[in-house]
Scaffold this active site. Structure first.
Site, mmCIF file in Angstrom:
data_model
loop_
_atom_site.group_PDB
_atom_site.id
_atom_site.type_symbol
_atom_site.label_atom_id
_atom_site.label_comp_id
_atom_site.label_asym_id
_atom_site.label_seq_id
_atom_site.Cartn_x
_atom_site.Cartn_y
_atom_site.Cartn_z
ATOM 1 N N HIS A 225 -8.946 3.291 -2.176
ATOM 2 C CA HIS A 225 -7.366 2.944 -2.184
ATOM 3 C C HIS A 225 -7.069 2.426 -3.282
ATOM 4 O O HIS A 225 -6.574 1.043 -3.459
ATOM 5 C CB HIS A 225 -7.372 2.261 -0.955
ATOM 6 C CG HIS A 225 -5.731 1.723 -0.590
ATOM 7 N ND1 HIS A 225 -4.875 2.949 -0.945
ATOM 8 C CD2 HIS A 225 -5.457 0.946 0.233
ATOM 9 C CE1 HIS A 225 -3.784 2.065 -0.758
ATOM 10 N NE2 HIS A 225 -3.869 0.922 -0.065
ATOM 11 N N CYS B 242 0.719 -1.286 -0.042
ATOM 12 C CA CYS B 242 0.029 0.060 -0.104
ATOM 13 C C CYS B 242 0.859 1.236 -0.088
ATOM 14 O O CYS B 242 0.444 2.338 -0.055
ATOM 15 C CB CYS B 242 -0.959 0.062 1.167
ATOM 16 S SG CYS B 242 -2.110 -1.423 1.241
#
Lengths: 401, 487
Positions: A338, A85
């Site tokens: 995201h 991430c």
């Protein structure tokens, strides 16, 4: 041997960020083109002026061709990287080092993710060869481990903790409602958040970040060249990235109320940037609120709150847009979703707007306009509690004296 | 120095289906009582592993040198099923592991062959069965799921074999072609006519072989899937009704191939030394064995109690009840809408082979330098960074404690939600994994758990086996803790 950092050696001189959301009409190519075009325009430079590119994407394309083909880049270096991430922030970090060392004059960091085409709920990993023994728990499940552990350790009543988590989601949605690029642009009531269907453990749908498509980009050059491109550059103060031994997953002494990787990355970044009291010195922070308990624990790991006290600060509004230290003033992952390769650069984009006083008035933060603070923090973590990578970056609108 | 049965183990799944639920859902007269139901992550192999683990727990004179596995519900053909048991039990590579799969009668063959060769080769027979059938069928209503394991050896027997007899009959009273999940049955009266005389024949022959008469029998056990023939035969063998064993059909159901081993184990737990047991099985003929319990039985019974092995009576009492819809889903007969998540992935053969000790044996590694225990096993120590200085340590039978937990509504499962937990093992070591047979509402930080061998997923025909944690059975707690401290 030391982490010396590159404080004030590199400047951000242009940025671009697409709208995040269900971009059914845009593929990876179009998202990259949109972010790159915006970014180049903001610095008034041509694609040909950029000497090298760092492309971050988890799974929306392999190799530098993912960027060079749609942009028609004429025979320049394009590095493609992935670091969970923190992928977007890693593209940025590596591009900064390239210009800092003098290898290139102008570099672009760009990140993209096209998640919605998969049709899945939530994020999915990339298939790896294996013996079939890895746990199959989803990301919200992994992060929800924090909730009972935090409640137990600090003696917080589970219902009280649920209220704290709901308030984090409420704050981020309230901020996102004021951001035209956000995926979710509506305020959501505390009651709706608290009553949302459970996804994992105590986490309801509104405790989880969404799934979206998006891209963002930044142009970096050596600090002394910054004013050739803009009157208002941002200076890189600190860049830290940490991958740990995944101790928490196998060490019974880990108690699921902290991310050691974040603590280490933050300490390194603050050291590089010369920050002693982040809560008092930072104007804002964009943190990785993949799930509401993540943001709660991050407030302690990043040094914004005392151990075991973040939940009180959340309830007191310390991290609200008009609070002592605004956290996720753009709405965070909560409002943006995201798209993995893009998120870190999207956070940086909010620093770009806020620290240069170019955020829309309805969300411009007072710590900059009235408080005179000039530093912003961006943070990512990838993986899960006990087993993750973490990025912490500090940027500022003023060069150090 | 007595040859015969040395140790026994029984496994019954946690779940039960009330026959009244079948009546209610299907509008048939399913009668009273309940049947045992294997969970969605259990199959013939996992139940066999659990039965065998119970047989091998606690003191015993020797390890099995051979493993025979029988089931009419094999997971694989061509590939041996017994090798999975062998790996999950952590047996030596030198132990031969073989299948006798297909027919119900193969279960008897596994036990009989184990008994016959045991004077030379200590052999464990494990028999496992999942009884299912078409909705509302006799097999579905009166069947049950479970497994039994018997270890036979040259000495230290708790029961010695005094006599035996078999008679073989080519008879089509039930049949199932490969690939089908339900058996077809001929008219019930026909089977009764065939089996009852065969039962008398083998029982008389076995008693004669032992030099005994029906009046000498302390416990008569008659098993078989043909319920009517079994009832009728038991009444006609000359043994008083009060000495005829209750096969727990009302609480467990008929375990098919595993029923004979299950009932024998049950009888061993209730028997006194010096008693004569007769076991008769009716399947494609009839088989009978006459046994006499020895003085070692008391010691074995005590050791099992002290070792925390739940008695058959406690297992039969059962755990929680499932609905008919859940039962049908678990057996793959009711296809449910999956979450919008990727399908389970097939594990890779080389990785499974390389990691056999971990995947199948739940074997961790302990640092020889500083003692830190690693799950999964690693080469490099987390604490002292020593490289390549590890010793293997099997944790399948070590208890643990829940450090934190969650209920995952998002991940794919045949029986959502997935319950995840972080487990800290007694003596060190942490593992994050799935829980099974658990009521999420009753889960707490501090809940005591034990490990269970389960089928995690099936993809492209590959059954992905691994270990999950389950709440420790009441009463087993103290004994397991004692066992782990002793290691």
């Amino acid at each position: 041997m030391a982490s010396r950092g590159i404080r004030d050696q590199v400047a951000i001189v242009g940025m671009g960020c697409t709208a995040f959301g269900e971009r059914w009409d845009r593929g990876t190519d179009e998202l990259l083109t949109e972010a790159a075009t915006q970014c180049l325009a903001s610095a008034d430079v041509a694609l040909a002026d950029v000497d090298a590119f760092w492309l971050g994407t988890m799974g929306s394309g392999q190799s530098g061709l993912t960027l060079s083909k749609p942009l028609k880049i004429d025979y320049k270096p394009v590095s493609r990287l992935e670091n969970y991430c923190a992928t977007g922030s890693e593209a940025f970090r590596n591009s900064c080092y390239a210009v800092a060392c003098g290898a290139y004059d102008l570099a672009m960091a760009i990140g993209v993710e096209k998640l919605k085409d998969s049709g899945y709920s939530g994020l999915t990993g990339i298939r790896q060869v294996g013996d079939g023994t890895n746990p199959t728990l989803s990301s919200p499940a992994a992060f929800s481990f924090i909730v009972p552990a935090y409640a137990e350790k600090y003696g917080v009543d589970p219902e009280q903790l649920k209220e704290v988590l709901s308030r984090i989601a409420w704050k981020n949605h309230a901020n996102g409602a004021r951001n035209e690029r956000a995926q979710f642009r509506k305020e959501v009531s505390l009651e709706t958040i608290a009553a949302s269907p459970l996804v994992a453990g105590a986490l309801g749908v509104f405790d989880c970040s969404g799934v979206s498509d998006g891209a963002a980009a930044a142009l970096v050059c050596r600090a002394e060249d910054a004013h050739r491109y803009t009157d208002a550059p941002l200076y890189v103060k600190g860049l830290s990235f940490v991958a740990g031994p995944a101790a928490g997953a196998i060490d019974p002494s880990y108690d699921y109320t902290t991310f050691e990787e974040v603590v280490r990355a933050a300490a390194d970044a603050y050291h590089q940037a010369g920050i002693v009291d982040p809560r008092a010195e930072l104007a804002m922070a964009e943190v990785h609120d993949c799930f509401t308990p993540t943001e709660l624990v991050l407030m302690e790991d990043l040094g914004f709150a005392e151990r075991g006290a973040a939940w009180k600060d959340v309830l007191a509004g310390t991290f609200d847009r008009d609070g002592e230290l605004p956290v996720n003033p753009d709405g965070g992952l909560k409002s943006f979703g995201h798209p993995i390769g893009a998120s870190g650069l999207r956070m940086l984009f909010e620093c770009w707007l806020q620290l240069r006083r170019q955020a829309p008035p309805e969300r411009q933060i007072a710590t900059v306009t009235e408080g005179g603070r000039s530093l912003g923090l961006t943070h990512n973590l990838g993986g899960g509690p006990g087993e993750c990578v973490s990025f912490v970056g500090i940027v500022g609108s003023e060069p150090s004296a | 120095m007595t040859a015969g049965i040395v140790a026994w183990g029984v496994y019954l799944p946690h779940w039960r289906l009330e026959r009244s639920a079948i009546s209610a859902e299907l509008g048939v007269a399913a009668g009273q009582g309940r049947r045992s139901v294997a969970s969605y992550d259990e199959d013939a192999i996992t139940m066999a592993v659990e039965a065998a683990r119970r047989a091998l727990r606690g003191p015993r004179p020797y390890e099995p040198a051979q493993l025979l596995f029988s089931t009419p519900a094999p997971v694989y053909l061509d590939k041996t099923n017994a090798t999975t048991l062998h790996a999950a039990l952590g047996l030596s590579p030198r132990v031969g592991a073989y299948d006798l799969v297909g027919s119900v009668r193969s279960g008897w063959a596994a036990m009989a062959q184990a008994a016959m060769v045991s004077s030379h080769v200590p052999t464990m027979a494990v028999v496992s069965d999942l009884r299912s059938g078409l909705a509302g069928s006799v097999d579905e209503i009166h069947g049950g799921d479970g497994a039994a394991a018997l270890l036979f050896g040259p000495e230290g027997a708790v029961a010695e074999i005094l006599g035996r007899a078999s008679v073989t009959e080519e008879v089509l009273d039930r049949w199932r072609v490969p690939g089908e999940s339900a058996s077809r049955l001929w008219e019930e009266r026909f089977g009764e006519e065939v089996y009852v005389p065969l039962a008398s024949q083998v029982c008389s022959a076995a008693l004669a072989d032992a030099g005994l008469a029906p009046g000498d029998v302390d416990r008569l056990i008659v098993t078989g899937l043909h319920a009517r023939a079994v009832r009728s035969a038991a009444r006609r063998l000359g043994v008083p009704a009060k000495r005829i064993a209750d096969c727990r059909l009302d609480t467990v159901g008929n375990l098919g191939a595993a029923q004979a081993g299950f009932c024998l184990a049950d009888a061993l737990e209730q028997a006194d030394p010096g008693q004569v047991l007769v076991l008769v099985s009716l399947a494609d003929g009839a088989d009978a064995v006459v046994l006499r319990t020895t003085a070692s039985l008391l010691e074995a019974q005590r050791a099992r109690h002290d070792g925390g092995v739940a008695p058959v009576a406690a297992l039969a009492a059962g755990g929680d009840v499932v609905s008919y819809a859940t039962f049908a889903t678990w057996r793959g007969r009711l296809l449910r809408e999956p979450p919008r998540r990727p399908d389970p992935e097939r594990p890779d053969a080389p990785a499974m082979w390389r990691r056999e000790a971990w995947k199948y044996g739940f074997t961790a590694s302990r640092c020889c330098q500083c003692g830190f225990r690693h799950l999964p096993p690693t080469q490099t120590c987390l604490k002292c960074h020593a490289v390549g200085s590890m010793e293997p340590e099997r944790l399948a039978d070590v208890a643990g404690t829940v450090a934190t937990y969650t209920v995952d509504h998002l991940s794919f499962s045949l029986s959502p939600p997935v319950v995840g937990a972080v487990i800290d093992f007694d003596g060190g070591g942490r593992y994050r994994g799935e829980m099974t047979d658990v009521d999420p509402g009753a889960l707490r930080i501090g809940t005591r758990v034990e490990m269970a061998f389960r089928c995690v997923s099936v993809a492209q025909g590959v059954h992905n086996y691994f270990w999950k944690a389950r709440p420790m059975a009441q009463g087993a707690n103290r004994a397991m803790e004692g066992a782990s401290h002793g290691e």
